[in-house]
Design a protein around this motif. Structure first.
Motif, PDB file in Angstrom:
ATOM      1  N   SER A 137       0.793  -1.235   0.000  1.00 22.22           N
ATOM      2  CA  SER A 137       0.000   0.000   0.000  1.00 22.22           C
ATOM      3  C   SER A 137       0.824   1.282   0.000  1.00 22.22           C
ATOM      4  CB  SER A 137      -0.982   0.025   1.177  1.00 22.22           C
ATOM      5  OG  SER A 137      -1.865  -1.068   1.110  1.00 22.22           O
ATOM      6  N   PHE A 138       1.912   1.339   0.754  1.00 20.74           N
ATOM      7  CA  PHE A 138       2.791   2.504   0.765  1.00 20.74           C
ATOM      8  C   PHE A 138       4.166   2.081   1.266  1.00 20.74           C
ATOM      9  CE2 PHE A 138       0.483   2.362   4.752  1.00 20.74           C
ATOM     10  CZ  PHE A 138       1.467   2.555   5.705  1.00 20.74           C
ATOM     11  N   ASP A 139       5.160   2.928   1.049  1.00 22.37           N
ATOM     12  CA  ASP A 139       6.541   2.548   1.362  1.00 22.37           C
ATOM     13  C   ASP A 139       6.844   2.775   2.838  1.00 22.37           C
ATOM     14  OD1 ASP A 139       9.080   1.596   0.571  1.00 22.37           O
ATOM     15  OD2 ASP A 139       9.874   3.631   0.615  1.00 22.37           O
ATOM     16  N   LYS A 140       7.588   1.858   3.417  1.00 20.66           N
ATOM     17  CA  LYS A 140       7.967   1.955   4.821  1.00 20.66           C
ATOM     18  C   LYS A 140       9.133   1.023   5.075  1.00 20.66           C
ATOM     19  CE  LYS A 140       3.995  -1.019   5.321  1.00 20.66           C
ATOM     20  NZ  LYS A 140       3.672  -0.817   3.906  1.00 20.66           N
ATOM     21  N   GLY A 141       9.854   1.267   6.144  1.00 22.25           N
ATOM     22  CA  GLY A 141      10.984   0.403   6.453  1.00 22.25           C
ATOM     23  C   GLY A 141      11.740   0.891   7.661  1.00 22.25           C
ATOM     24  N   VAL A 142      12.814   0.194   7.973  1.00 22.42           N
ATOM     25  CA  VAL A 142      13.689   0.557   9.077  1.00 22.42           C
ATOM     26  C   VAL A 142      15.117   0.646   8.555  1.00 22.42           C
ATOM     27  CG1 VAL A 142      12.218  -0.514  10.815  1.00 22.42           C
ATOM     28  CG2 VAL A 142      14.032  -1.850   9.761  1.00 22.42           C
ATOM     29  N   LYS A 143      15.949   1.358   9.275  1.00 24.28           N
ATOM     30  CA  LYS A 143      17.347   1.476   8.897  1.00 24.28           C
ATOM     31  C   LYS A 143      18.197   1.479  10.156  1.00 24.28           C
ATOM     32  CE  LYS A 143      16.955   6.528   8.590  1.00 24.28           C
ATOM     33  NZ  LYS A 143      17.187   7.719   7.731  1.00 24.28           N
ATOM     34  N   PHE A 144      19.423   1.027  10.016  1.00 23.44           N
ATOM     35  CA  PHE A 144      20.330   1.018  11.159  1.00 23.44           C
ATOM     36  C   PHE A 144      21.746   1.259  10.670  1.00 23.44           C
ATOM     37  CE2 PHE A 144      20.112  -3.364   9.684  1.00 23.44           C
ATOM     38  CZ  PHE A 144      21.448  -3.738   9.649  1.00 23.44           C
ATOM     39  N   SER A 145      22.571   1.762  11.575  1.00 22.94           N
ATOM     40  CA  SER A 145      23.978   2.018  11.286  1.00 22.94           C
ATOM     41  C   SER A 145      24.754   1.801  12.578  1.00 22.94           C
ATOM     42  CB  SER A 145      24.174   3.455  10.773  1.00 22.94           C
ATOM     43  OG  SER A 145      25.540   3.733  10.572  1.00 22.94           O
ATOM     44  N   ILE A 146      25.706   0.853  12.549  1.00 21.19           N
ATOM     45  CA  ILE A 146      26.470   0.498  13.743  1.00 21.19           C
ATOM     46  C   ILE A 146      27.948   0.748  13.471  1.00 21.19           C
ATOM     47  CG2 ILE A 146      27.075  -1.355  15.349  1.00 21.19           C
ATOM     48  CD1 ILE A 146      24.420  -2.672  14.676  1.00 21.19           C
ATOM     49  N   PRO A 147      28.615   1.545  14.301  1.00 24.02           N
ATOM     50  CA  PRO A 147      30.045   1.798  14.091  1.00 24.02           C
ATOM     51  C   PRO A 147      30.872   0.525  14.258  1.00 24.02           C
ATOM     52  CG  PRO A 147      29.088   3.363  15.663  1.00 24.02           C
ATOM     53  CD  PRO A 147      28.082   2.278  15.455  1.00 24.02           C
ATOM     54  N   ARG A 199      31.337   2.179   9.249  1.00 23.59           N
ATOM     55  CA  ARG A 199      30.076   1.714   9.799  1.00 23.59           C
ATOM     56  C   ARG A 199      29.542   0.518   9.004  1.00 23.59           C
ATOM     57  NH1 ARG A 199      26.871   5.093  12.870  1.00 23.59           N
ATOM     58  NH2 ARG A 199      27.772   7.109  13.455  1.00 23.59           N
ATOM     59  N   VAL A 200      28.695  -0.246   9.669  1.00 21.22           N
ATOM     60  CA  VAL A 200      27.872  -1.245   9.005  1.00 21.22           C
ATOM     61  C   VAL A 200      26.458  -0.681   8.981  1.00 21.22           C
ATOM     62  CG1 VAL A 200      26.918  -3.561   9.108  1.00 21.22           C
ATOM     63  CG2 VAL A 200      29.300  -3.169   9.756  1.00 21.22           C
ATOM     64  N   ALA A 201      25.931  -0.442   7.785  1.00 21.58           N
ATOM     65  CA  ALA A 201      24.629   0.207   7.668  1.00 21.58           C
ATOM     66  C   ALA A 201      23.770  -0.517   6.650  1.00 21.58           C
ATOM     67  CB  ALA A 201      24.794   1.674   7.269  1.00 21.58           C
ATOM     68  N   ASN A 202      22.457  -0.456   6.866  1.00 21.18           N
ATOM     69  CA  ASN A 202      21.536  -1.081   5.922  1.00 21.18           C
ATOM     70  C   ASN A 202      20.138  -0.531   6.160  1.00 21.18           C
ATOM     71  OD1 ASN A 202      20.581  -2.691   3.873  1.00 21.18           O
ATOM     72  ND2 ASN A 202      21.327  -4.613   4.760  1.00 21.18           N
ATOM     73  N   SER A 203      19.308  -0.644   5.140  1.00 22.39           N
ATOM     74  CA  SER A 203      17.891  -0.320   5.235  1.00 22.39           C
ATOM     75  C   SER A 203      17.096  -1.575   4.912  1.00 22.39           C
ATOM     76  CB  SER A 203      17.508   0.804   4.260  1.00 22.39           C
ATOM     77  OG  SER A 203      18.133   2.009   4.601  1.00 22.39           O
ATOM     78  N   LEU A 204      16.045  -1.809   5.676  1.00 18.52           N
ATOM     79  CA  LEU A 204      15.213  -2.991   5.474  1.00 18.52           C
ATOM     80  C   LEU A 204      13.811  -2.545   5.100  1.00 18.52           C
ATOM     81  CD1 LEU A 204      16.250  -5.130   8.573  1.00 18.52           C
ATOM     82  CD2 LEU A 204      17.178  -5.244   6.262  1.00 18.52           C
ATOM     83  N   ARG A 205      13.378  -2.968   3.922  1.00 22.71           N
ATOM     84  CA  ARG A 205      12.009  -2.760   3.481  1.00 22.71           C
ATOM     85  C   ARG A 205      11.349  -4.126   3.351  1.00 22.71           C
ATOM     86  NH1 ARG A 205      14.474   1.597   0.782  1.00 22.71           N
ATOM     87  NH2 ARG A 205      13.177   3.489   0.668  1.00 22.71           N
ATOM     88  N   SER A 206      10.094  -4.198   3.737  1.00 25.00           N
ATOM     89  CA  SER A 206       9.406  -5.474   3.553  1.00 25.00           C
ATOM     90  C   SER A 206       9.162  -5.732   2.078  1.00 25.00           C
ATOM     91  CB  SER A 206       8.078  -5.460   4.315  1.00 25.00           C
ATOM     92  OG  SER A 206       7.245  -4.412   3.862  1.00 25.00           O
ATOM     93  N   LEU A 207       9.053  -4.671   1.276  1.00 25.52           N
ATOM     94  CA  LEU A 207       8.794  -4.801  -0.158  1.00 25.52           C
ATOM     95  C   LEU A 207       9.501  -3.687  -0.903  1.00 25.52           C
ATOM     96  CD1 LEU A 207       4.961  -5.388   0.140  1.00 25.52           C
ATOM     97  CD2 LEU A 207       6.557  -7.087  -0.712  1.00 25.52           C
ATOM     98  N   SER A 208       9.961  -3.991  -2.123  1.00 21.20           N
ATOM     99  CA  SER A 208      10.520  -2.955  -2.999  1.00 21.20           C
ATOM    100  C   SER A 208       9.469  -2.611  -4.041  1.00 21.20           C
ATOM    101  CB  SER A 208      11.811  -3.451  -3.678  1.00 21.20           C
ATOM    102  OG  SER A 208      12.843  -3.597  -2.739  1.00 21.20           O
ATOM    103  N   ARG A 209       8.911  -1.419  -3.933  1.00 20.87           N
ATOM    104  CA  ARG A 209       7.880  -0.979  -4.849  1.00 20.87           C
ATOM    105  C   ARG A 209       8.296   0.352  -5.475  1.00 20.87           C
ATOM    106  NH1 ARG A 209       6.928  -5.468  -4.821  1.00 20.87           N
ATOM    107  NH2 ARG A 209       5.087  -6.588  -4.104  1.00 20.87           N
ATOM    108  N   ASP A 210       7.496   0.819  -6.426  1.00 19.27           N
ATOM    109  CA  ASP A 210       7.875   2.001  -7.194  1.00 19.27           C
ATOM    110  C   ASP A 210       7.460   3.307  -6.527  1.00 19.27           C
ATOM    111  OD1 ASP A 210       8.964   0.470  -9.380  1.00 19.27           O
ATOM    112  OD2 ASP A 210       6.894  -0.086  -9.843  1.00 19.27           O
ATOM    113  N   GLY A 211       6.391   3.295  -5.757  1.00 20.08           N
ATOM    114  CA  GLY A 211       5.935   4.517  -5.111  1.00 20.08           C
ATOM    115  C   GLY A 211       6.853   4.950  -3.987  1.00 20.08           C
ATOM    116  N   GLY A 212       7.049   6.257  -3.861  1.00 18.51           N
ATOM    117  CA  GLY A 212       7.826   6.806  -2.746  1.00 18.51           C
ATOM    118  C   GLY A 212       9.307   6.553  -2.817  1.00 18.51           C
ATOM    119  N   SER A 213       9.848   6.244  -3.990  1.00 19.25           N
ATOM    120  CA  SER A 213      11.275   5.932  -4.125  1.00 19.25           C
ATOM    121  C   SER A 213      12.072   7.192  -4.428  1.00 19.25           C
ATOM    122  CB  SER A 213      11.490   4.914  -5.248  1.00 19.25           C
ATOM    123  OG  SER A 213      10.881   3.692  -4.935  1.00 19.25           O
ATOM    124  N   ARG A 214      13.236   7.320  -3.808  1.00 18.32           N
ATOM    125  CA  ARG A 214      14.134   8.453  -4.020  1.00 18.32           C
ATOM    126  C   ARG A 214      15.457   7.989  -4.607  1.00 18.32           C
ATOM    127  NH1 ARG A 214      14.511  12.553   0.981  1.00 18.32           N
ATOM    128  NH2 ARG A 214      15.630  13.676  -0.647  1.00 18.32           N
TER     129      ARG A 214
END
Length: 725
Positions: free
Chosen positions: A660-670, A682-697
């Motif tokens: 329905s819309f874009d959402k996710g979490v992100k973390f960065s650990i030194p 750092r070790v960094a990543n973003s987690l999305r439950s789905l990769s969709r076209d809306g709301g993408s930058r």
């Protein structure tokens, strides 16, 4: 639906009283969980408790049984707020793939309203699976209290799954939206658990649960096959391994056996709390005027050879501390040094070590120290202090030198002399890389490993060329076209998709800007994920700018321009960004595809207390949709960063697709948190439950806010305890 008398009484008395008590009582030391439930929260086996985790805890739990397989990522976002992102496999029921199971993504929130205090138990309220399909959906109110120092009991009321009344999976629901109309509906039933802490490592748990572990679709097409538990009593045992691991076994209904493993990390519980960096050089108190009359008189400043010699000596000493002396202005009574921190995760540590070295390198007449932080050729802030305070306060708490110092925006200073031979500067590295995909409904956990060569060339202050070259070695993330409309579970052949540009738009007319991301994976040949030329500048006192051209990311190349207003002493900042990009070819080399778009955003940033930063971005996204992104992130004094974001645009839920819309979490650990060695990596990543076209930058490296904030008020003083390190 009419509620039972017990439910009405509890809703009318317990919850309001708990909310009133919570409004007037500060939670100083929450009741901490002893074991993790199979849902990834402190609890019994399947039932929740009112316990929390140490503030800032981040980790994962994997549980396996005949009833469910769940992988949970949890985060203690605030002292009383626990969040969980879950990927589950539910056997015995089909989806479009007809493989005998469904894959489900869900999100939980739990808030501890009040902590245990005397006779009063800890009380929490929770929402389980409130954004997913609803297979685990349920709500609860629970109270937990210590009966003895080793025995802890919990009792609560649950709705939905927790009441043995699983919510029906709506076949028409695209997921991702809160099922508010079902919250605390459908009748409640009690649940309970008791845990016994046998010793420091072993914990035994017994619980009473109403979960029947059955689900069905709204059209009655599929009903989960399987037996309900023969008993409502579940038993479990868990064993703690070291500080960060926990393994356990449990039974459900007396006959089904499950196993569980947990890893939990806490930013305040580093492997090397004091770090392994070398001790800084001690402050050198000045000799008396009688011992050095020329140095105290300031006559040395008339010697044209004095500053070059002092600047070289100070620059060499700073280099040994991992700092770079960019430039320096020196008079008989005042010295300003402009430093680039290349080693320490806390900017305050770099400032403090520089202040110590200045006491050793500068003649005694210099009383005023100005330490200006820089990044990418931009001066971001200045800390001004008296040398006598540095000498006097060296062996006191860092707060005293903070009170004696002044933070300000870095101003244009006359007489700055650039350190010789700093530019141009070439740096390179070769290191392994790993990409991990989590929560993919089709593939589960997938990964890719390889080698990456990265280089940067600083042509002059603020002008930087950067590039990277990657070679995949092995992995199971393969190239794949996007899904074929109307045929869930089937995908376009990669070669056919690449040769058919008309497919790069969905049947609803939405450009495929991210839903074909898997086309950029699985390359056996070398790829260029990034190749850019960036120009950073500071046109006004609190204004920063960036222009980046080239291959901005693996999917897009073009031009990105940004401006940021962010005073060093203000928690508030505003920014604007515009990008004109074109879609790169799937081989990630120098060719482009047909899709071209201009995107842009206006942004507002605000830094709250407890290291929490809020960000609002409003504008146009890659698919041409218009909307806003809200991001909340939290940073700890040692550099841990964890956040969540939500984007809603003018694309309808149908146009966006599942989620329905874009959402996710992100973390960065030194890296330094785990190794003890000072490093800015750092070790960094973003987690999305789905990769969709809306709301993408566009993913542009070097956005200004993250570059400048570490030397500004909130972030600088968050780590100020490192000043004397």
């Amino acid at each position: 639906m009419r509620r039972s008398r017990l439910t009405r009484q509890l809703m009318a008395t317990t919850l309001p009283l708990a909310l009133i008590a919570g409004a007037g009582i500060a939670v100083a030391d929450p009741m901490l969980g002893r074991t993790m439930s199979s849902y990834g929260l402190p609890g019994g086996i399947d039932t929740p408790t009112a316990e929390t985790l140490p503030d800032g805890s981040l980790g994962a739990t994997v549980s396996l049984s005949d009833y469910a397989r769940r992988a949970n990522i949890f985060f203690q976002a605030l002292p009383g707020l626990t969040t969980v992102l879950r990927y589950g496999r539910v056997d015995g029921i089909d989806d479009f793939r007809e493989e005998g199971f469904i894959s489900d993504r869900s999100l939980d929130l739990r808030y501890q309203i009040v902590d245990e205090d005397g006779w009063r138990p800890a009380v929490a309220i929770g929402l389980q699976d409130f954004l997913g399909t609803g297979v685990y959906s349920g709500e609860y109110i629970v109270a937990t209290r210590n009966v003895t120092p080793t025995v802890r009991a919990s009792v609560g009321l649950g709705w939905g799954t927790l009441a043995g009344k699983p919510r029906v999976i709506d076949v028409d629901d695209l997921g991702g939206t809160p099922n508010v109309d079902q919250w605390f509906r459908g009748g409640a039933k009690p649940f309970a658990s008791v845990s016994w802490q046998v010793n420091d490592r072993l914990n035994l748990t017994a619980e009473y649960s109403n979960d029947i572990y059955l689900a069905r679709y709204s059209n009655d097409r599929d009903v989960q096959q399987g037996d309900e538990p023969s008993s409502k009593l579940n038993l479990g045992a868990s064993y703690r391994i070291g500080r960060n691991y926990e393994a356990g076994i449990y039974t459900i209904g007396g006959k089904t056996i499950g196993a569980q493993f947990t890893i939990a990390l806490n930013p305040r519980d580093a492997a090397f709390p004091s770090g392994l960096e070398k001790a800084p050089a001690p402050v050198r108190p000045r000799v008396s005027p009688a011992q050095d009359p020329e140095g105290w008189s300031g006559s040395w400043s008339q010697d044209p050879t004095a500053q070059p010699a002092i600047q070289k000596a100070l620059g060499d000493a700073m280099a040994k501390e991992g700092q770079r002396l960019e430039s320096m202005a020196l008079t008989a009574t005042r010295a300003e040094v402009r430093l680039r921190n290349q080693r320490y995760i806390n900017q305050a540590e770099a400032v403090g070590r520089t202040a110590r070295l200045m006491t050793r390198a500068l003649p005694p007449s210099v009383e005023t120290f100005v330490i200006t932080s820089t990044t990418d050729g931009m001066a971001t802030s200045s800390v001004t202090m008296r040398r006598s305070d540095v000498e006097r306060l060296e062996n006191t708490e860092a707060g005293q030198i903070a009170a004696a110092s002044t933070l300000s925006d870095a101003a244009q200073t006359a007489g700055l002399v650039q350190t010789p031979d700093l530019y141009p500067r070439f740096r390179w590295s070769v290191r392994p890389y790993v990409e991990v995909s989590i929560f993919d409904a089709e593939d589960g956990l997938t990964s890719e490993f390889g080698a990456e060569a990265r280089a940067s060339y600083e042509i002059m202050p603020g002008l930087i060329a950067t590039g990277a070259l990657r070679q995949r070695v092995f992995g199971d993330i393969g190239q794949r076209g996007p899904g074929i409309p109307g045929a869930r579970g089937t995908y376009y052949d990669p070669d056919f998709y690449a040769d058919t540009p008309s497919l790069e738009s969905s049947p609803l007319g939405v450009p495929r800007v991210r839903s074909d991301t898997r086309m950029y994976t699985g390359n056996s040949n070398p790829v260029i994920p990034e190749l850019t030329l960036a120009w950073y500048a500071k046109p006004a006192e609190a204004v920063y700018s960036r222009v980046t051209v080239g291959l901005l990311e693996r999917g897009y190349g073009g031009v990105s321009a940004e401006a940021l207003w962010k005073p060093a002493t203000s928690p508030l900042g505003f920014g604007a960004e515009i990008n004109h990009v074109r879609k790169r070819d799937f081989d990630q080399l120098f060719d482009f595809r047909d899709y071209e778009v201009t995107t842009g955003h206006l942004s507002a940033y605000y830094e709250f207390s407890q290291g929490i930063t809020g960000q609002l971005d409003v504008g146009r996204y890659l698919a041409g949709d218009v909307g806003a992104t809200v991001t909340l992130s939290r940073e700890f004094a040692n550099g841990w960063q964890v956040g969540a974001f939500v984007t809603k645009t003018d694309l309808s839920a149908e146009e966006f697709g599942e989620g329905s819309f874009d959402k996710g979490v992100k973390f960065s650990i030194p890296i330094s948190w785990g190794t003890g060695q000072p490093s800015r990596d750092r070790v960094a990543n973003s987690l999305r439950s789905l990769s969709r076209d809306g709301g993408s930058r566009v993913e542009v490296d070097g956005r200004l806010y993250d570059r400048v904030r570490e030397s500004h008020t909130v972030d600088l003083y968050e780590g100020w305890g490192k000043f004397w390190r």
